[in-house]
Design an enzyme around this catalytic site. Structure first.
Site, PDB file in Angstrom:
ATOM      1  CE1 TYR A   1      39.392  42.578  39.024  1.00 10.63           C
ATOM      2  CE2 TYR A   1      38.678  42.643  36.735  1.00 10.63           C
ATOM      3  CZ  TYR A   1      38.525  42.181  38.035  1.00 10.63           C
ATOM      4  OH  TYR A   1      37.485  41.331  38.325  1.00 10.63           O
TER       5      TYR A   1
ATOM      6  CG  HIS B   1      41.768  40.301  36.423  1.00  8.21           C
ATOM      7  ND1 HIS B   1      41.217  39.870  37.600  1.00  8.21           N
ATOM      8  CD2 HIS B   1      40.891  39.910  35.448  1.00  8.21           C
ATOM      9  CE1 HIS B   1      40.076  39.246  37.360  1.00  8.21           C
ATOM     10  NE2 HIS B   1      39.868  39.261  36.052  1.00  8.21           N
TER      11      HIS B   1
ATOM     12  CB  CYS C   1      39.671  36.745  31.820  1.00  4.94           C
ATOM     13  SG  CYS C   1      39.142  38.097  32.903  1.00  4.94           S
TER      14      CYS C   1
ATOM     15  CG  ASN D   1      39.484  34.933  38.432  1.00  3.92           C
ATOM     16  OD1 ASN D   1      40.155  35.128  37.446  1.00  3.92           O
ATOM     17  ND2 ASN D   1      38.242  35.403  38.559  1.00  3.92           N
TER      18      ASN D   1
ATOM     19  NE  ARG E   1      35.091  37.786  45.958  1.00  2.00           N
ATOM     20  CZ  ARG E   1      34.341  38.157  44.909  1.00  2.00           C
ATOM     21  NH1 ARG E   1      33.609  37.266  44.274  1.00  2.00           N
ATOM     22  NH2 ARG E   1      34.338  39.405  44.496  1.00  2.00           N
TER      23      ARG E   1
END
Length: 436
Positions: free
Chosen positions: A250, A197, A167, A146, A92
């Site tokens: 987002y 998102h 989510c 995700n 990540r």
């Protein structure tokens, strides 16, 4: 009832266990199996021990089993929950840092970062789905991994598994809206439509009265409509009024790209990327989890993020089990719900949920001010899925070039080369020859 949790050693698991305990009368789980990879053995044992203490305190007749055998966990499961991260937080961190080198937003679920995460994740989720098809073909897969919308679309396109993408953004948007409007969440009705998102609240009603304009006014006055981990760049009042819909947090990455890039670069330099911050938070969390006297979800978990995750996940399972027809916002195949999009893509939309699963509430045609961005991101998502499944570099290049974060095909090519090189251990579908 058997619930298998893939990624059971996650720091989020105590939140999930708490949710199962709180809804025990609806869900009636008998067995929870936490499965992880052997590299995560220590975390799985720490989290598993805390989960067992939580269940013991509750007095519920639920067994907790820990295993590295994924097939054993999946076999005869009624629900399989996925919450894993291929490559861990180090992967990540690279997803967040690589784009910043090219003056591109680096975020783990959207843009090039989400693209890289999808390339690593989709082959693994498809392998899991093959096992579900073979060993528990009637199980529901609740995917929290995700990028949830992209991963769920890959599942529906390439497997027969009954999958729902989940989510916590919509439920948090609803909670924040209730707080801003100073009403009880149960008296608030919101309609959601879009992509994971990239979802919009298109309607906001309190006791039958339209409150969208009031909500926009209050947000413009400075009332917080942010979520943890997303910098609080304020919304522009005139823009929100023109949009006449509530963007998810987002959306800041798209509608305020310049400001968000500056914020991200400054934050990465001063405090590290979010992944680097989370590594520190998780180290403390797991030390807290080790306490043999701890038998509840600790308050420190709130710093990790994932607010209302367990409520979203467990209430969704509850609706399937009890056939209560409650409304949830989840990721499901479009099938004509949003008429601007193909039937076989996955959208995030309000659904009634019963024993047959989610039934999307018809949206119809989206206004152009919402549809334009959604079309672009859906094209990016479709190309990303194809690249992840086939290892086709041309599709991968097109995916990155299509994403609005990426300013040119030249930058897209540079990003792709570095993403493939850094992630080669997790991307056997790609050869490592230079893109030509």
């Amino acid at each position: 009832m058997k619930i298998a949790v893939i990624g059971g050693g996650s720091s989020y698991t105590p939140e999930l266990i708490e949710g199962i305990i709180l809804r025990a009368t609806q869900i009636k789980a008998d067995e929870i199996v936490l499965v992880d990879i052997e590299a995560g053995k220590e975390k799985l044992e720490i989290v598993g021990s805390l989960a067992k203490r939580m269940i013991k305190k509750s007095g519920l007749p639920i067994t907790i089993e820990l295993t590295f055998d994924r097939v054993k966990a999946i076999t005869n499961a009624d629900f399989v929950l996925t919450q894993f991260r291929v490559g861990g937080l180090d992967a990540r961190a690279s997803d967040e840092r690589i784009p910043l080198k090219y003056d591109v937003i680096g975020q783990e679920t959207v843009g090039p970062g989400g693209f890289a995460k999808a390339l690593r994740t989709i082959p693994v989720i498809l392998d899991i789905c093959k096992e579900i098809e073979q060993y528990s073909n009637d199980a529901w897969l609740i995917n929290f991994t995700n990028p949830a919308g992209i991963v769920t679309e890959a599942i529906h396109k390439y497997t027969s598994v009954k999958a729902i993408g989940l989510c916590n953004v919509p439920i948090n948007m609803k909670q924040m809206t209730a707080t801003i409007l100073e009403v009880d969440r149960d008296n608030l009705n919101m309609s959601f439509a879009g992509l994971n998102h990239l979802v919009y609240a298109t309607k906001v009603f309190v006791n039958g009265e339209d409150k969208m304009s009031t909500l926009i006014e209050r947000i413009a006055e400075g009332r917080n409509m942010n979520m943890r981990n997303i910098h609080d760049v304020p919304w522009d009042k005139e823009f929100l009024q023109a949009l006449n819909a509530l963007p998810c947090p987002y959306h800041r990455y798209y509608y305020m790209m310049d400001e968000m890039l500056i914020e991200e670069k400054e934050a990465a330099e001063l405090r590290g990327t979010r992944a680097e911050q989370v590594k520190i938070i998780e180290k403390g969390l797991f030390e807290t989890y080790k306490n043999p006297n701890l038998d509840v979800k600790p308050k420190e978990l709130e710093e990790r993020g994932g607010s209302l995750y367990s409520e979203a996940a467990i209430s969704l399972i509850s609706s399937i089990v009890t056939n209560d027809h409650a409304i949830h916002t989840v990721n499901v195949p479009n099938n004509g719900t949003i008429t601007d999009l193909p039937d076989n893509v996955v959208i995030e939309v309000s659904c009634t949920v019963n024993s047959e699963g989610p039934q999307p509430i018809q949206v119809g045609k989206l206004p152009p001010e919402l549809n334009g961005l959604i079309q672009q991101i859906k094209a990016f998502e479709q190309l990303t899925i194809e690249a992840a499944v086939t290892g086709n570099k041309q599709k991968a290049l097109l995916a990155l070039t299509t994403n609005p974060f990426v300013p040119s095909s030249k930058v897209a090519k540079l990003l792709l080369d570095e993403i493939l090189e850094v992630n080669q251990a997790y991307l056997p579908q790609f050869s490592m020859k230079a893109l030509v």
